[in-house]
Design an enzyme around this catalytic site. Structure first.
Site, PDB file in Angstrom:
ATOM      1  N   GLN A 123       0.807  -1.214   0.000  1.00 38.17           N
ATOM      2  CA  GLN A 123       0.000   0.000   0.000  1.00 38.17           C
ATOM      3  C   GLN A 123       0.844   1.269   0.000  1.00 38.17           C
ATOM      4  OE1 GLN A 123      -2.725  -0.333   3.322  1.00 38.17           O
ATOM      5  NE2 GLN A 123      -3.896  -1.957   2.344  1.00 38.17           N
ATOM      6  N   HIS A 184      -1.339   0.375   5.628  1.00 38.68           N
ATOM      7  CA  HIS A 184      -1.990   1.380   6.473  1.00 38.68           C
ATOM      8  C   HIS A 184      -1.080   2.581   6.774  1.00 38.68           C
ATOM      9  CE1 HIS A 184      -5.377  -1.423   8.156  1.00 38.68           C
ATOM     10  NE2 HIS A 184      -5.179  -1.579   6.849  1.00 38.68           N
ATOM     11  N   GLU A 280     -15.597   4.497   9.466  1.00 36.31           N
ATOM     12  CA  GLU A 280     -16.095   5.523  10.375  1.00 36.31           C
ATOM     13  C   GLU A 280     -15.930   6.925   9.825  1.00 36.31           C
ATOM     14  OE1 GLU A 280     -15.004   3.379  14.647  1.00 36.31           O
ATOM     15  OE2 GLU A 280     -14.380   5.437  14.250  1.00 36.31           O
ATOM     16  N   TYR A 290     -10.615   7.846  19.674  1.00 35.20           N
ATOM     17  CA  TYR A 290     -11.689   7.319  18.828  1.00 35.20           C
ATOM     18  C   TYR A 290     -11.782   5.794  18.842  1.00 35.20           C
ATOM     19  CZ  TYR A 290     -12.679  12.052  17.905  1.00 35.20           C
ATOM     20  OH  TYR A 290     -13.045  13.362  18.114  1.00 35.20           O
ATOM     21  N   TYR A 301     -11.511 -10.010   9.560  1.00 37.58           N
ATOM     22  CA  TYR A 301     -11.796 -10.669   8.291  1.00 37.58           C
ATOM     23  C   TYR A 301     -12.040 -12.161   8.472  1.00 37.58           C
ATOM     24  CZ  TYR A 301     -10.543  -6.337   6.011  1.00 37.58           C
ATOM     25  OH  TYR A 301     -10.536  -5.025   5.606  1.00 37.58           O
TER      26      TYR A 301
END
Length: 410
Positions: A123, A184, A280, A290, A301
């Site tokens: 990523q 991420h 979210e 949060y 998953y």
């Protein structure tokens, strides 16, 4: 009251070169808003219930807008971020490590020289781009380091021309600590009205990174706030707190890839990737937690609960809205222009796995309606911006990526 069906006309993609125009029309809504939720598929975590009414599965609300989709530029390799220059041209990042200038005529420049080395793995790559109030170009990227990899943010002066380049390049911020993950990175860049720079991060996906999202000694799973030169604003919530990174604004996030300033309030809004379920929408406040991974909607998953399976806990913030199943968010923009009066006040969010543009109808800080657009394209939508002309611009995320522009139907 009858439901509000959403009907998009079939795409008519021209086979010849030049701009491609596609007519898209949202069906006319009923006289009153429907109470039927737009999302009707089963939730992944079917036993979970929202914390308050309207927190998920908003009713379908069509703005009754007919628009054309124009291909402004194509042939981009996994474009990730888009920013407008003062003259109306665009800067576009390509994930493998190229930054390009896209003229108003859609012509792509040669790759802009002067970027630091980019780590194009999983990523990672060249990610977001923004033009600061100082006129400098800011970009985020994954970089390889001793001990692993991480997100970094740099800035420089753009020198356009036949061989465009960046001068006086400075790395102004680096994610800490460093681990080997390739996942991420977060990475949206947003300038607040006061000139401060918000940087969103991810918690690196793997368990050792995930468990740091609520810790203050690192910047995984955080919203970060810095001055444009990377220095720390004196009013950041953790300044002076022993053991805390002073650039942290909020904590407990998973992977923040959507961020924008609400023009009505000047506040930062974000959307983060959830697990299987649980994307979210938040309005991150200074010093607030949060919840990830202590509380979350959705599940692993594997189908197992995340942690103890909690969706609420004292002292942890609830999302303004969440999706289960997910939209896989990336890129977002508030619409505050005049080209589409019916869209004014809407929030647009790009969808990756769902391959759609999500439009939210807002009432203050509440989501009261949802509409899905561009599903017929069948392309991952990586970034969303509102141009100086009032059009909505969208990046498609693939090896032959495009810049699309939504304009009123001719």
């Amino acid at each position: 009251m009858r439901p509000l069906p959403l009907v998009l006309s079939a795409l008519a993609l021209a086979a010849c070169g030049g701009e491609t125009t596609t007519a898209q029309t949202a069906a006319k809504p009923a006289a009153a808003a429907s109470t039927q939720a737009l999302e009707t598929r089963p939730a992944n975590a079917a036993s979970q219930t929202p914390a308050f009414a309207g927190q998920t599965r908003a009713p379908r609300v069509s703005a009754d807008v007919a628009f054309d989709v124009i291909t402004v530029a194509e042939g981009l390799d996994k474009p990730w971020g888009l920013a407008f220059l003062p003259d109306g041209a665009m800067l576009v990042t390509e994930k493998p490590g190229r930054l390009r200038i896209v003229g108003k005529d859609g012509k792509l420049s040669a790759p802009v020289a002067g970027l630091p080395a980019v780590y194009d793995f999983k990523q990672g790559g060249l990610l977001d781009v923004a033009v600061g109030p100082d006129g400098l170009v800011y970009w985020s990227y994954a970089e390889k380091r001793d001990g692993g990899d991480g997100t970094a943010v740099a800035r420089g002066k753009l020198v356009p021309g036949a061989a465009p380049k960046l001068e006086n390049v400075q790395v102004i911020w680096r994610m800490t600590p460093t681990i080997e993950a390739g996942m991420h990175y977060g990475s949206r860049l947003v300038f607040a009205p006061d000139g401060k720079l918000f940087i969103t991060t991810g918690e690196r996906s793997i368990i050792p990174g995930r468990m740091q999202a609520q810790r203050l000694d690192g910047t995984f799973g955080k919203v970060v706030r810095v001055n444009p030169d990377g220095s720390i604003p004196a009013d950041n919530p953790y300044v002076g707190q022993a053991g805390a990174r002073p650039e942290i604004w909020s904590i407990g996030h998973r992977n923040l890839q959507s961020a924008a300033i609400n023009p009505k309030t000047g506040q930062l809004w974000t959307v983060e990737h959830g697990p299987q379920g649980g994307d979210e929408l938040n309005i991150p406040q200074a010093g607030k937690d949060y919840g990830w991974p202590t509380i979350t909607y959705g599940q692993e998953y594997s189908g197992r609960p995340v942690g103890d399976g909690l969706t609420a806990k004292a002292g942890l913030e609830q999302p303004v809205y969440y999706w289960d199943p997910v939209i896989a968010p990336s890129g977002m923009a508030f619409y505050d222009a005049n080209l589409f009066p019916a869209w004014k006040g809407s929030l647009f969010i790009g969808g990756l796995s769902e391959k759609k543009l999500v439009r939210l109808t807002l009432d203050g800080d509440r989501v009261v309606g949802e509409e899905w657009l561009l599903q017929d394209l069948g392309e991952r939508l990586r970034d969303v911006r509102v141009g100086p002309d009032g059009a909505v611009y969208v990046l498609t995320d693939n090896a032959k990526g495009r810049i699309l522009k939504l304009v009123p139907k001719a």
